[in-house]
Design an enzyme around this catalytic site. Structure first.
Site, mmCIF file in Angstrom:
data_model
loop_
_atom_site.group_PDB
_atom_site.id
_atom_site.type_symbol
_atom_site.label_atom_id
_atom_site.label_comp_id
_atom_site.label_asym_id
_atom_site.label_seq_id
_atom_site.Cartn_x
_atom_site.Cartn_y
_atom_site.Cartn_z
ATOM 1 N N ASP A 67 0.632 -1.251 -0.037
ATOM 2 C CA ASP A 67 0.100 0.156 -0.075
ATOM 3 C C ASP A 67 0.883 1.192 0.025
ATOM 4 O O ASP A 67 2.124 1.142 0.169
ATOM 5 C CB ASP A 67 -0.995 0.107 1.321
ATOM 6 C CG ASP A 67 -0.224 -0.402 2.506
ATOM 7 O OD1 ASP A 67 0.973 -0.396 2.618
ATOM 8 O OD2 ASP A 67 -0.962 -0.561 3.590
ATOM 9 N N ASN A 136 -7.772 -2.987 14.510
ATOM 10 C CA ASN A 136 -9.153 -2.971 14.101
ATOM 11 C C ASN A 136 -9.167 -4.323 12.986
ATOM 12 O O ASN A 136 -10.387 -4.692 12.479
ATOM 13 C CB ASN A 136 -9.773 -1.696 13.478
ATOM 14 C CG ASN A 136 -9.300 -1.530 12.317
ATOM 15 O OD1 ASN A 136 -8.127 -2.050 11.743
ATOM 16 N ND2 ASN A 136 -9.617 -0.337 11.821
ATOM 17 N N HIS A 138 -7.461 -4.612 10.361
ATOM 18 C CA HIS A 138 -7.075 -4.372 8.906
ATOM 19 C C HIS A 138 -5.697 -5.000 8.491
ATOM 20 O O HIS A 138 -4.807 -4.966 9.316
ATOM 21 C CB HIS A 138 -7.034 -2.782 8.767
ATOM 22 C CG HIS A 138 -5.966 -1.987 9.088
ATOM 23 N ND1 HIS A 138 -5.975 -0.979 10.126
ATOM 24 C CD2 HIS A 138 -4.575 -1.847 8.701
ATOM 25 C CE1 HIS A 138 -4.993 -0.213 10.376
ATOM 26 N NE2 HIS A 138 -4.140 -0.928 9.538
ATOM 27 N N GLU A 143 -9.714 -1.620 5.322
ATOM 28 C CA GLU A 143 -10.401 -1.440 6.626
ATOM 29 C C GLU A 143 -11.574 -2.344 6.780
ATOM 30 O O GLU A 143 -12.119 -2.893 5.747
ATOM 31 C CB GLU A 143 -10.975 0.158 6.581
ATOM 32 C CG GLU A 143 -9.799 1.169 6.532
ATOM 33 C CD GLU A 143 -9.125 1.244 7.755
ATOM 34 O OE1 GLU A 143 -9.154 0.485 8.888
ATOM 35 O OE2 GLU A 143 -8.241 2.455 7.957
HETATM 36 C C1 GLP Z 1 -0.560 0.523 8.572
HETATM 37 C C2 GLP Z 1 -0.191 -0.337 7.510
HETATM 38 C C3 GLP Z 1 -0.442 -1.914 7.641
HETATM 39 C C4 GLP Z 1 0.126 -2.243 8.954
HETATM 40 C C5 GLP Z 1 -0.360 -1.630 10.197
HETATM 41 C C6 GLP Z 1 -0.088 -1.985 11.468
HETATM 42 O O1 GLP Z 1 -1.746 0.737 8.757
HETATM 43 N N1 GLP Z 1 -0.737 -0.132 6.304
HETATM 44 O O2 GLP Z 1 -0.010 -2.429 6.491
HETATM 45 O O3 GLP Z 1 -0.087 -3.530 9.211
HETATM 46 O O4 GLP Z 1 -0.300 -0.015 10.018
HETATM 47 O O5 GLP Z 1 1.156 -1.233 11.907
HETATM 48 P P1 GLP Z 1 2.182 -1.735 13.182
HETATM 49 O O6 GLP Z 1 3.015 -2.776 12.736
HETATM 50 O O7 GLP Z 1 3.081 -0.134 12.990
HETATM 51 O O8 GLP Z 1 1.203 -1.662 14.311
#
Ligand code: GLP
Length: 245
Positions: A67, A136, A138, A143
């Site tokens: 992304d 959540n 995702h 989402e």
């Molecule tokens: C962002 C990214 C996701 C990631 C998520 C969790 O929203 N787009 O790909 O998995 O955050 O991030 P973290 O690993 O910092 O908790």
């Protein structure tokens, strides 16, 4: 689904890197699906270490990132392109042209989404997709409520996701509102999926992933139907899972 529980984040990172390194040894022209966020950072560090020891070679590897934020230029310090360059691509011998990240500044984002989905089909599917998980549920930026049939698309970020990512920006206003993300269906094209979760703030999401039903309100639950899913979680993230369920 295979679940590997590690004592801590360091061990989780080593385990994930080991799996990726052995994939590269088996298939030097592997396609890796990659993720951003703080969770995979330790994995990238470990991968760079084994590269520096001469144990891996990225000259034939291609990567597809999940992304990108809409509106951030590739050299903006919080763009996912910049994140990947800084923490991984600039530290290994991968040809930059083999690294793909959606273009969040494309004029026509719908067209960019179809272009990226086409790239996934042409370059991929990834032999292995690395994933994190949002609190959540995702995955990528899919989402709650995202269709399990979705391809790469533009998404409006929820207030909770913007809030969770605000720590990387100076002010809340700077946190982008939209992103381009591989869809759930795009993610499922990967031959193997490795999902990482660390820390107690992820424990409820991991509990729901393991015990919950497939539900579009919890995007990660789609992964339950993937034929080759491995969860690597540390004890804190696994804390709400018990044998009785
Ligand atoms: C962002 C990214 C996701 C990631 C998520 C969790 O929203 N787009 O790909 O998995 O955050 O991030 P973290 O690993 O910092 O908790």
């Amino acid at each position: 689904m295979e679940v590997i529980v590690t004592n801590n984040y360091e061990e989780l990172s080593r385990k994930a890197a080991e799996i990726i390194d052995s994939q590269l040894k088996k298939e030097p022209a592997s396609v890796l699906g990659l993720a951003t966020g703080s969770t995979p950072l330790g994995t990238y560090k470990e991968l760079v270490k084994s590269y520096e020891k001469g144990q891996t070679d990225y000259s034939g590897v291609s990567t597809l990132n999940l992304d990108e934020y809409v509106g951030l230029s590739p050299d903006h310090h919080q763009s996912y392109r910049c994140f990947m360059d800084k923490h991984f691509f600039d530290l290994i011998n991968i040809p930059k042209e083999n690294t793909y990240v959606p273009d969040g500044r494309a004029e026509d984002l719908a067209e960019e989404s179809s272009r990226y989905e086409q790239i996934i089909d042409e370059i991929g599917p990834p032999d292995l997709q690395l994933l994190g998980i949002g609190e959540n549920g995702h995955i990528g930026f899919n989402e709650p409520g995202t269709s399990f049939e979705s391809g790469t698309h533009v998404v409006e970020l929820t207030p909770s996701t913007r809030q969770a990512n605000a720590r990387f920006f100076d002010t809340m206003e700077e946190v982008p509102t939209y992103a381009v993300t591989m869809g759930i269906h795009s993610i499922h094209k990967s031959k193997r999926i490795i999902l990482l979760a660390s820390g107690k703030h992820k424990a409820e999401a991991i509990r729901q992933l393991i015990y919950g039903e497939e539900d579009e309100q919890f995007p990660a639950s789609s992964l339950k139907r993937h034929p080759d899913l491995t969860l690597i979680v540390d004890q804190e993230a696994y804390a709400l899972v018990n044998e009785k369920g």
